[in-house]
Design an enzyme around this catalytic site. Structure first.
Site, PDB file in Angstrom:
ATOM      1  N   GLY A  24     105.837  38.333 -68.828  1.00 53.28           N
ATOM      2  CA  GLY A  24     106.469  37.090 -70.069  1.00 53.28           C
ATOM      3  C   GLY A  24     105.808  35.818 -69.517  1.00 53.28           C
ATOM      4  N   ALA A  25     105.131  34.584 -70.214  1.00 55.69           N
ATOM      5  CA  ALA A  25     104.768  34.014 -70.833  1.00 55.69           C
ATOM      6  C   ALA A  25     105.217  32.251 -71.827  1.00 55.69           C
ATOM      7  CB  ALA A  25     102.739  33.871 -70.062  1.00 55.69           C
ATOM      8  N   MET A  43     104.749  26.406 -69.875  1.00 50.87           N
ATOM      9  CA  MET A  43     105.135  25.901 -68.649  1.00 50.87           C
ATOM     10  C   MET A  43     104.441  27.053 -67.746  1.00 50.87           C
ATOM     11  SD  MET A  43     105.812  22.984 -69.583  1.00 50.87           S
ATOM     12  CE  MET A  43     105.623  22.437 -71.093  1.00 50.87           C
ATOM     13  N   GLY A  44     104.751  28.586 -67.319  1.00 48.91           N
ATOM     14  CA  GLY A  44     104.687  29.142 -66.631  1.00 48.91           C
ATOM     15  C   GLY A  44     104.599  31.109 -67.144  1.00 48.91           C
ATOM     16  N   ASP A  52     124.210  27.058 -66.780  1.00 48.27           N
ATOM     17  CA  ASP A  52     123.802  27.334 -68.228  1.00 48.27           C
ATOM     18  C   ASP A  52     123.818  29.231 -68.022  1.00 48.27           C
ATOM     19  OD1 ASP A  52     121.608  27.191 -70.556  1.00 48.27           O
ATOM     20  OD2 ASP A  52     120.243  27.851 -69.376  1.00 48.27           O
TER      21      ASP A  52
END
Length: 362
Positions: free
Chosen positions: A22-23, A26-27, A137
């Site tokens: 994944g992308a 921010m990262g 969370d």
């Protein structure tokens, strides 16, 4: 899993990178494979943000949090290197689906399986709380369904009790709206284990019914509803055996909610009603929820793993943390779960996008 891009590294620390999980802005999250074929989710800051001190401090703080939590129901930190370029951390890779994606694709769980799911999640929360943390969370997207049951993940928002006064600004809600407790909606700093009990109750509602406790609405409207003691959470469809417990977990006042021990006891009672053994119920839960997604790895037979030198020596702890001033908390509000990518590690991308964000708006 997506293929590596030309600009991606082929190796981080002792892990060969097999592809992108994944992308986000921010990262990036990679599937990392060790020399002995163990798999890990490798998280890095986007190259353009590596030089930002605040992002690096937040990344270091997350590593510190991960180092304090242990247990079979939480995603463990394997190792990290904050001085590498780019800094990275490796966490346990769970090959199954998240609770969110499982319910979205296969529908709600029946009573017995839902109760066992909840009891096993309590085991994970106990590990978090025993480390002096509040998760802050907990939600269906942050619970992965592995072959041995649920694993609690994503500690980007977790905080040590004694540090809340330094990192959380009053009036700034932190968490995911659909599973946020009233005290979070108000932006209270002094969050306790009762906050996670509320989030678990909201998670159980979703797992057992397929709907959230306040439905779909704008962020502002949701915040108002959550903080209105007369606007009760919607537990329609929760089985009768669990409804009173779930309603109690979603109590407006933290002091009225049952303890984790009480929640655990009552969930196990429902799961094992009529003399059904725990082992049988866990087997049923795994059969209903564990879906292993195939990840095809590259052929590395002619490409030996590069020796990363003294990156991990006895004299130098690779997970050591750079000292940093207190980090100001930012407003983090997410209104809905997003469909996860193949291998379902969207939680890591979501964490990079929100936990390290400078600002967020309602």
């Amino acid at each position: 899993m997506q293929s590596l891009k030309a600009t991606d590294p082929s190796q981080l620390g002792p892990y060969r990178l097999a592809g992108r999980l994944g992308a986000g802005g921010m990262g990036v999250v990679y599937l990392g494979v060790s020399l002995t074929a163990d798999r890990f989710a490798i998280k890095v800051i986007t190259p353009g943000l590596v030089g930002d001190d605040e992002f690096r401090e937040r990344f270091a703080a997350e590593v510190e949090i991960l180092k304090t939590v242990t247990g079979s129901r939480v995603a463990r930190l394997e190792r990290a290197n904050l001085d590498d370029d780019p800094p990275w951390l490796a966490v346990m890779f769970v090959p199954g689906l998240s609770v969110h994606r499982q319910i979205e694709e296969a529908g709600p769980l029946e009573t017995r399986s839902g109760a066992m799911l909840g009891a096993l999640i309590v085991d994970g929360l106990r590990s978090v709380h025993e480390a002096g943390l509040v998760h802050r969370d907990l939600k269906p997207a942050n619970i992965m369904l592995g072959p041995a049951g649920p694993i609690v993940i994503d500690f980007g928002l977790a905080r040590l009790h004694e540090r809340d006064s330094h990192v959380t600004a009053t009036g700034q809600p932190v968490g995911t709206l659909a599973y946020m407790s009233p005290e979070q909606a108000r932006g209270d700093r002094d969050l306790t284990a009762a906050t996670d009990v509320y989030a678990l109750g909201a998670t159980l509602v979703y797992a057992l019914t397929g709907h959230t406790v306040y439905g779909q609405a704008s962020p502002v409207a949701l915040l108002r509803r959550i903080d209105d003691p007369t606007d009760l959470p919607d537990t329609t469809g929760v089985p009768a055996e669990l409804k009173s417990l779930v309603d109690g977990m979603l109590g407006y006042e933290p002091s009225t909610r049952p303890s984790l021990d009480e929640v655990y006891r009552r969930l196990v009672e429902v799961a094992t009603a009529d003399g059904v053994s725990v082992e049988v119920v866990r087997t049923i839960l795994a059969e209903q929820t564990y879906v292993e997604e195939s990840l095809e790895l590259p052929d590395w037979t002619a490409d030996p793993l590069v020796d990363d030198g003294d990156a991990f020596t006895d004299e130098e702890d690779p997970t050591r943390l750079v000292s940093a001033p207190p980090i100001r908390e930012v407003l983090e509000v997410k209104t809905s779960e997003q469909p996860a990518p193949v291998a379902d590690v969207g939680w890591l991308v979501d964490e990079m996008r929100t936990t390290y964000a400078r600002k967020a708006t309602l």
